[in-house]
Scaffold this motif. Structure first.
Motif, short mmCIF file in Angstrom:
data_model
loop_
_atom_site.label_atom_id
_atom_site.label_comp_id
_atom_site.label_asym_id
_atom_site.label_seq_id
_atom_site.Cartn_x
_atom_site.Cartn_y
_atom_site.Cartn_z
N LEU A 12 18.16 125.30 -0.96
CA LEU A 12 17.11 125.19 0.05
C LEU A 12 17.70 124.86 1.41
N ARG A 13 17.15 125.49 2.45
CA ARG A 13 17.54 125.20 3.82
C ARG A 13 16.32 124.74 4.58
N LEU A 14 16.44 123.60 5.22
CA LEU A 14 15.34 123.08 6.04
C LEU A 14 15.77 123.14 7.50
N TYR A 15 15.08 123.96 8.26
CA TYR A 15 15.36 124.09 9.69
C TYR A 15 14.50 123.10 10.45
N VAL A 16 15.13 122.26 11.28
CA VAL A 16 14.44 121.25 12.06
C VAL A 16 14.95 121.32 13.50
N ALA A 17 14.30 120.54 14.37
CA ALA A 17 14.76 120.40 15.75
C ALA A 17 14.77 118.92 16.08
N GLY A 18 15.87 118.28 15.77
CA GLY A 18 15.99 116.85 16.03
C GLY A 18 15.28 116.01 14.97
N GLN A 19 15.15 114.73 15.29
CA GLN A 19 14.58 113.77 14.36
C GLN A 19 13.11 113.50 14.68
N THR A 20 12.31 114.55 14.82
CA THR A 20 10.89 114.35 15.12
C THR A 20 10.16 113.85 13.88
N PRO A 21 9.04 113.19 14.06
CA PRO A 21 8.28 112.72 12.89
C PRO A 21 7.94 113.85 11.92
N LYS A 22 7.57 115.02 12.44
CA LYS A 22 7.20 116.14 11.58
C LYS A 22 8.41 116.63 10.77
N CYS A 23 9.57 116.69 11.42
CA CYS A 23 10.79 117.13 10.73
C CYS A 23 11.22 116.11 9.67
N LEU A 24 11.12 114.84 10.00
CA LEU A 24 11.47 113.79 9.03
C LEU A 24 10.50 113.82 7.85
N ALA A 25 9.22 114.05 8.12
CA ALA A 25 8.22 114.15 7.05
C ALA A 25 8.52 115.35 6.16
N ALA A 26 8.90 116.46 6.76
CA ALA A 26 9.22 117.66 5.97
C ALA A 26 10.36 117.38 5.02
N PHE A 27 11.41 116.70 5.49
CA PHE A 27 12.55 116.38 4.62
C PHE A 27 12.12 115.44 3.49
N ALA A 28 11.37 114.41 3.84
CA ALA A 28 10.92 113.45 2.82
C ALA A 28 10.04 114.13 1.77
N ASN A 29 9.12 114.97 2.22
CA ASN A 29 8.22 115.67 1.30
C ASN A 29 9.01 116.63 0.41
N LEU A 30 9.98 117.34 1.00
CA LEU A 30 10.79 118.28 0.23
C LEU A 30 11.59 117.54 -0.84
N LYS A 31 12.20 116.43 -0.47
CA LYS A 31 13.00 115.66 -1.43
C LYS A 31 12.13 115.18 -2.58
N LYS A 32 10.93 114.71 -2.26
CA LYS A 32 10.00 114.23 -3.29
C LYS A 32 9.62 115.38 -4.25
N ILE A 33 9.30 116.55 -3.69
CA ILE A 33 8.93 117.71 -4.51
C ILE A 33 10.09 118.08 -5.43
N GLU A 35 12.65 116.23 -6.47
CA GLU A 35 12.91 115.21 -7.48
C GLU A 35 11.90 115.26 -8.62
N GLU A 36 10.66 115.65 -8.29
CA GLU A 36 9.62 115.72 -9.32
C GLU A 36 9.69 117.00 -10.15
N HIS A 37 10.11 118.11 -9.53
CA HIS A 37 10.00 119.40 -10.21
C HIS A 37 11.32 120.05 -10.60
N VAL A 38 12.41 119.75 -9.90
CA VAL A 38 13.72 120.30 -10.25
C VAL A 38 14.80 119.22 -10.08
N PRO A 39 14.61 118.06 -10.72
CA PRO A 39 15.54 116.94 -10.50
C PRO A 39 16.97 117.31 -10.88
N GLY A 40 17.90 117.02 -9.96
CA GLY A 40 19.31 117.27 -10.20
C GLY A 40 19.72 118.73 -10.15
#
Length: 99
Positions: A12-33, A35-40
């Protein structure tokens, strides 16, 4: 039709522009998804277009944050912070859309 197998590694590639709240939320949400669905079984490459704007062209990135699922195929793109988990799961082919 689902083409991924249980032992597939998700690239997976996550394209962001700096450390904006929306970009940080996208990373956190992606990591959670992941970990729940394809852990490791996943890798997340975060590409900051403020540092490397030329990288947007390769995956035709028009908005940020954008997630690109490279593997398993087919390649998929999801724009946004991935806060709508159900939509993100369908977009990643982790859940079949009803209807």
């Amino acid at each position: 039709m689902k083409t991924s197998k249980p032992d597939d590694v998700w690239n997976l590639r996550l394209y962001v522009a700096g450390q904006t709240p929306k970009c940080l939320a996208a990373f956190a949400n992606l990591k959670k998804i992941c970990e729940e669905h394809v852990p490791g079984k996943y890798t997340i490459e975060v590409i900051d277009l403020l540092k490397n704007p030329q990288l947007a062209e390769g995956d035709q990135i028009l908005a940020i944050p954008t997630l690109v699922k490279k593997l398993p195929e087919p390649v998929r793109k999801i724009i946004g912070d991935l806060s709508n988990t159900e939509r993100a799961l369908i977009g990643l082919d982790l859940r079949v859309q009803n209807g």
